[in-house]
Scaffold this motif. Structure first.
Motif, PDB file in Angstrom:
ATOM      1  N   VAL A  70       0.874  -1.185   0.000  1.00  0.00           N
ATOM      2  CA  VAL A  70       0.000   0.000   0.000  1.00  0.00           C
ATOM      3  C   VAL A  70       0.909   1.233   0.000  1.00  0.00           C
ATOM      4  O   VAL A  70       2.037   1.164   0.505  1.00  0.00           O
ATOM      5  CB  VAL A  70      -0.938   0.073   1.236  1.00  0.00           C
ATOM      6  CG1 VAL A  70      -1.994  -1.001   1.192  1.00  0.00           C
ATOM      7  CG2 VAL A  70      -0.148  -0.005   2.529  1.00  0.00           C
ATOM      8  N   PRO A  71       0.456   2.343  -0.566  1.00  0.00           N
ATOM      9  CA  PRO A  71       1.295   3.529  -0.575  1.00  0.00           C
ATOM     10  C   PRO A  71       1.754   3.869   0.844  1.00  0.00           C
ATOM     11  O   PRO A  71       0.929   3.951   1.762  1.00  0.00           O
ATOM     12  CB  PRO A  71       0.357   4.617  -1.131  1.00  0.00           C
ATOM     13  CG  PRO A  71      -0.648   3.866  -1.947  1.00  0.00           C
ATOM     14  CD  PRO A  71      -0.848   2.554  -1.231  1.00  0.00           C
ATOM     15  N   ASN A  72       3.067   3.998   1.040  1.00  0.00           N
ATOM     16  CA  ASN A  72       3.599   4.205   2.385  1.00  0.00           C
ATOM     17  C   ASN A  72       4.809   5.123   2.354  1.00  0.00           C
ATOM     18  O   ASN A  72       5.250   5.539   1.289  1.00  0.00           O
ATOM     19  CB  ASN A  72       3.948   2.851   3.011  1.00  0.00           C
ATOM     20  CG  ASN A  72       5.087   2.176   2.268  1.00  0.00           C
ATOM     21  OD1 ASN A  72       6.234   2.599   2.343  1.00  0.00           O
ATOM     22  ND2 ASN A  72       4.787   1.129   1.496  1.00  0.00           N
ATOM     23  N   HIS A  73       5.338   5.417   3.532  1.00  0.00           N
ATOM     24  CA  HIS A  73       6.383   6.456   3.630  1.00  0.00           C
ATOM     25  C   HIS A  73       7.800   5.968   3.369  1.00  0.00           C
ATOM     26  O   HIS A  73       8.713   6.767   3.221  1.00  0.00           O
ATOM     27  CB  HIS A  73       6.290   7.160   4.997  1.00  0.00           C
ATOM     28  CG  HIS A  73       6.644   6.304   6.178  1.00  0.00           C
ATOM     29  ND1 HIS A  73       6.890   6.846   7.418  1.00  0.00           N
ATOM     30  CD2 HIS A  73       6.790   4.954   6.323  1.00  0.00           C
ATOM     31  CE1 HIS A  73       7.167   5.874   8.280  1.00  0.00           C
ATOM     32  NE2 HIS A  73       7.122   4.725   7.636  1.00  0.00           N
ATOM     33  N   GLU A 209      -0.798   4.255  11.728  1.00  0.00           N
ATOM     34  CA  GLU A 209      -0.819   5.709  11.608  1.00  0.00           C
ATOM     35  C   GLU A 209      -0.765   6.039  10.123  1.00  0.00           C
ATOM     36  O   GLU A 209      -0.114   5.352   9.339  1.00  0.00           O
ATOM     37  CB  GLU A 209       0.367   6.342  12.349  1.00  0.00           C
ATOM     38  CG  GLU A 209       0.218   6.223  13.857  1.00  0.00           C
ATOM     39  CD  GLU A 209       1.281   7.019  14.623  1.00  0.00           C
ATOM     40  OE1 GLU A 209       1.640   8.124  14.193  1.00  0.00           O
ATOM     41  OE2 GLU A 209       1.733   6.513  15.658  1.00  0.00           O
ATOM     42  N   TRP A 210      -1.485   7.087   9.767  1.00  0.00           N
ATOM     43  CA  TRP A 210      -1.524   7.559   8.379  1.00  0.00           C
ATOM     44  C   TRP A 210      -1.090   9.014   8.360  1.00  0.00           C
ATOM     45  O   TRP A 210      -1.268   9.737   9.346  1.00  0.00           O
ATOM     46  CB  TRP A 210      -2.947   7.447   7.813  1.00  0.00           C
ATOM     47  CG  TRP A 210      -3.491   6.043   7.786  1.00  0.00           C
ATOM     48  CD1 TRP A 210      -4.152   5.409   8.803  1.00  0.00           C
ATOM     49  CD2 TRP A 210      -3.410   5.101   6.711  1.00  0.00           C
ATOM     50  NE1 TRP A 210      -4.500   4.124   8.415  1.00  0.00           N
ATOM     51  CE2 TRP A 210      -4.048   3.911   7.129  1.00  0.00           C
ATOM     52  CE3 TRP A 210      -2.858   5.137   5.412  1.00  0.00           C
ATOM     53  CZ2 TRP A 210      -4.160   2.773   6.315  1.00  0.00           C
ATOM     54  CZ3 TRP A 210      -2.973   4.006   4.609  1.00  0.00           C
ATOM     55  CH2 TRP A 210      -3.612   2.842   5.056  1.00  0.00           C
ATOM     56  N   PRO A 214       2.284  16.487   0.895  1.00  0.00           N
ATOM     57  CA  PRO A 214       1.927  17.812   0.373  1.00  0.00           C
ATOM     58  C   PRO A 214       0.949  17.716  -0.804  1.00  0.00           C
ATOM     59  O   PRO A 214       0.117  18.603  -0.994  1.00  0.00           O
ATOM     60  CB  PRO A 214       3.275  18.388  -0.081  1.00  0.00           C
ATOM     61  CG  PRO A 214       4.288  17.686   0.766  1.00  0.00           C
ATOM     62  CD  PRO A 214       3.745  16.310   1.023  1.00  0.00           C
ATOM     63  N   SER A 215       1.008  16.627  -1.569  1.00  0.00           N
ATOM     64  CA  SER A 215       0.086  16.453  -2.702  1.00  0.00           C
ATOM     65  C   SER A 215      -1.351  16.204  -2.248  1.00  0.00           C
ATOM     66  O   SER A 215      -2.274  16.237  -3.054  1.00  0.00           O
ATOM     67  CB  SER A 215       0.529  15.261  -3.544  1.00  0.00           C
ATOM     68  OG  SER A 215       0.363  14.070  -2.789  1.00  0.00           O
ATOM     69  N   GLY A 216      -1.535  15.885  -0.952  1.00  0.00           N
ATOM     70  CA  GLY A 216      -2.870  15.582  -0.446  1.00  0.00           C
ATOM     71  C   GLY A 216      -3.089  14.082  -0.273  1.00  0.00           C
ATOM     72  O   GLY A 216      -3.989  13.656   0.447  1.00  0.00           O
ATOM     73  N   GLU A 217      -2.244  13.291  -0.916  1.00  0.00           N
ATOM     74  CA  GLU A 217      -2.402  11.837  -0.813  1.00  0.00           C
ATOM     75  C   GLU A 217      -2.111  11.377   0.616  1.00  0.00           C
ATOM     76  O   GLU A 217      -1.170  11.859   1.258  1.00  0.00           O
ATOM     77  CB  GLU A 217      -1.415  11.142  -1.774  1.00  0.00           C
ATOM     78  CG  GLU A 217      -1.634   9.645  -1.858  1.00  0.00           C
ATOM     79  CD  GLU A 217      -0.468   8.890  -2.540  1.00  0.00           C
ATOM     80  OE1 GLU A 217      -0.532   7.660  -2.593  1.00  0.00           O
ATOM     81  OE2 GLU A 217       0.487   9.552  -2.996  1.00  0.00           O
ATOM     82  N   ILE A 218      -2.909  10.424   1.110  1.00  0.00           N
ATOM     83  CA  ILE A 218      -2.684   9.898   2.455  1.00  0.00           C
ATOM     84  C   ILE A 218      -2.013   8.532   2.371  1.00  0.00           C
ATOM     85  O   ILE A 218      -2.495   7.625   1.683  1.00  0.00           O
ATOM     86  CB  ILE A 218      -4.014   9.807   3.242  1.00  0.00           C
ATOM     87  CG1 ILE A 218      -4.614  11.213   3.384  1.00  0.00           C
ATOM     88  CG2 ILE A 218      -3.776   9.194   4.611  1.00  0.00           C
ATOM     89  CD1 ILE A 218      -5.897  11.263   4.194  1.00  0.00           C
ATOM     90  N   ILE A 219      -0.870   8.416   3.055  1.00  0.00           N
ATOM     91  CA  ILE A 219      -0.089   7.175   2.987  1.00  0.00           C
ATOM     92  C   ILE A 219       0.109   6.583   4.384  1.00  0.00           C
ATOM     93  O   ILE A 219      -0.033   7.260   5.404  1.00  0.00           O
ATOM     94  CB  ILE A 219       1.294   7.422   2.332  1.00  0.00           C
ATOM     95  CG1 ILE A 219       2.110   8.451   3.137  1.00  0.00           C
ATOM     96  CG2 ILE A 219       1.135   7.891   0.876  1.00  0.00           C
ATOM     97  CD1 ILE A 219       3.545   8.631   2.638  1.00  0.00           C
ATOM     98  N   LEU A 220       0.449   5.288   4.400  1.00  0.00           N
ATOM     99  CA  LEU A 220       0.717   4.571   5.652  1.00  0.00           C
ATOM    100  C   LEU A 220       2.098   4.994   6.167  1.00  0.00           C
ATOM    101  O   LEU A 220       3.075   4.976   5.410  1.00  0.00           O
ATOM    102  CB  LEU A 220       0.675   3.067   5.350  1.00  0.00           C
ATOM    103  CG  LEU A 220       0.737   2.070   6.498  1.00  0.00           C
ATOM    104  CD1 LEU A 220      -0.372   2.309   7.516  1.00  0.00           C
ATOM    105  CD2 LEU A 220       0.639   0.638   5.941  1.00  0.00           C
ATOM    106  N   ILE A 221       2.179   5.360   7.462  1.00  0.00           N
ATOM    107  CA  ILE A 221       3.451   5.837   8.022  1.00  0.00           C
ATOM    108  C   ILE A 221       3.785   5.055   9.297  1.00  0.00           C
ATOM    109  O   ILE A 221       3.123   4.078   9.637  1.00  0.00           O
ATOM    110  CB  ILE A 221       3.395   7.355   8.336  1.00  0.00           C
ATOM    111  CG1 ILE A 221       2.327   7.641   9.408  1.00  0.00           C
ATOM    112  CG2 ILE A 221       3.122   8.159   7.072  1.00  0.00           C
ATOM    113  CD1 ILE A 221       2.439   9.042  10.017  1.00  0.00           C
TER     114      ILE A 221
END
Ligand SMILES: Nc1ncnc2c1ncn2[C@@H]1O[C@H](COP(=O)(O)OP(=O)(O)OP(=O)(O)O)[C@@H](O)[C@H]1O
Ligand SMILES: [Mg+2]
Length: 295
Positions: A70-73, A209-210, A214-221
């Motif tokens: 999943v999109p993450n940091h 935690e999510w 800056p783009s607004g996209e929410i990623i898994l952190i």
């Protein structure tokens, strides 16, 4: 893994925030998160570290980031991909550091519960519901829930998180975002729980935690699906109707409870036997979930 415990890191030139376990360095639009070998229990950092714990947690998190896709940091784990000040301490930092994209943290811990344990069980015993979600009567401690519950919590300053109703989260971050994070959190939990189940491990609950780019996209952190952020139970010993054995600091907690420590003052040093057993438990979780042969 070497067994020289790392209690604290010191990287000159970057602002550092120390959590109970991790040292977080601010690089501007990125962070370096270093998992030390500190261990906390009952909201105290204990005076004795658990050698390699930071490496074990980092390897687990990185495994899940890859597996879940999943999109993450996560950007990199190799200290040589980090600024010079980190490269100079590469040997100490290797295996316990993550270079990540810095986000604006969503101020709610996204907790998913597949089983009735911890504060969920306490809440249920008192109110018959968990965070305002009504459940059937007659459930026992550690019972499996018919479907996973999303029970957000606020990150309290005191370090003790407070469960809140979903509606409160929705009113603060917006209904649509709250619903999106609920569904993404439950989805990640279910996929991880299925993976672990096949290897004989129950993921009773976990906290995500999510964060917003800056783009607004929410990623898994943050860290994901480690024994510090989750309850892992050995499946073959599962027996609802009480507390379960777990792959985490159970030995530490049990030992502390057996001392005269009042939980309001500096905790006592851990005996080496407790350190060894705790390290072995964390290691076992890593071996089973990450290092065992593919099924
Ligand atoms: N990609 C990210 N962007 C911004 N902040 C992040 C990111 N990943 C993790 N964090 C934050 O970094 C911190 C990690 O440190 P850690 O978990 O040790 O401290 P904590 O949770 O604040 O405190 P404690 O663990 O002592 O209760 C957390 O506050 C987490 O929200
Ligand atoms: Mg934390």
């Amino acid at each position: 893994m070497s067994s020289n415990a790392i209690v604290q890191t010191n990287i000159p030139g970057y602002p550092c925030r120390r959590g109970k376990v991790r040292d977080v360095y601010d690089l501007g639009n990125r962070l370096v998160i270093i998992a030390t070998d500190r261990i906390s229990a009952f909201d105290w950092v204990l005076p004795t570290p658990i050698p390699d714990k930071g490496r074990i947690l980092t390897e687990l998190s990185c495994f899940w980031f890859r597996y879940l896709a999943v999109p993450n940091h996560l950007i990199d784990t190799d200290p040589t991909a980090m600024p010079e000040a980190f490269r100079q301490q590469a040997d100490a930092l290797r295996g316990r550091s993550m270079l990540v994209r810095k986000t604006e943290v969503v101020p709610f811990e996204c907790v998913v519960r597949g089983y009735l344990a911890g504060s969920g069980w306490k809440d249920y015993r008192k109110t018959g519901s968990v965070c305002g979600i009504a459940l059937p009567s007659g459930l026992r401690e550690s019972d499996r829930l018919s479907e996973p519950l999303f029970t957000p919590a606020t990150k309290a300053e005191s370090g003790h998180d407070e469960n809140v109703p979903f509606e409160l989260m929705a009113s603060q971050i917006g209904q649509k975002t709250a619903e999106e994070l609920r569904s993404r959190s439950v989805d990640v939990y279910l996929r991880a729980a299925e993976y672990a189940r096949k290897r004989g491990v129950i993921i009773a609950d976990t906290k995500f935690e999510w964060g917003r780019l800056p783009s607004g996209e929410i990623i898994l952190i943050d860290e994901v699906l480690t024994p510090d952020s989750s309850r892992f139970w050995p499946g073959d010993q599962y027996a609802p109707g009480g507390a379960q054995a777990s792959y985490d600091k159970q030995f530490v907690r049990d030992w502390l409870e057996s001392t005269t420590w009042d939980k309001n003052s500096t905790p006592p040093a851990l005996p080496s036997e407790v350190v060894e057993k705790t390290r072995a438990k964390y290691m076992e979780a890593l071996e089973i979930l990450v290092r065992s042969d593919p099924l």
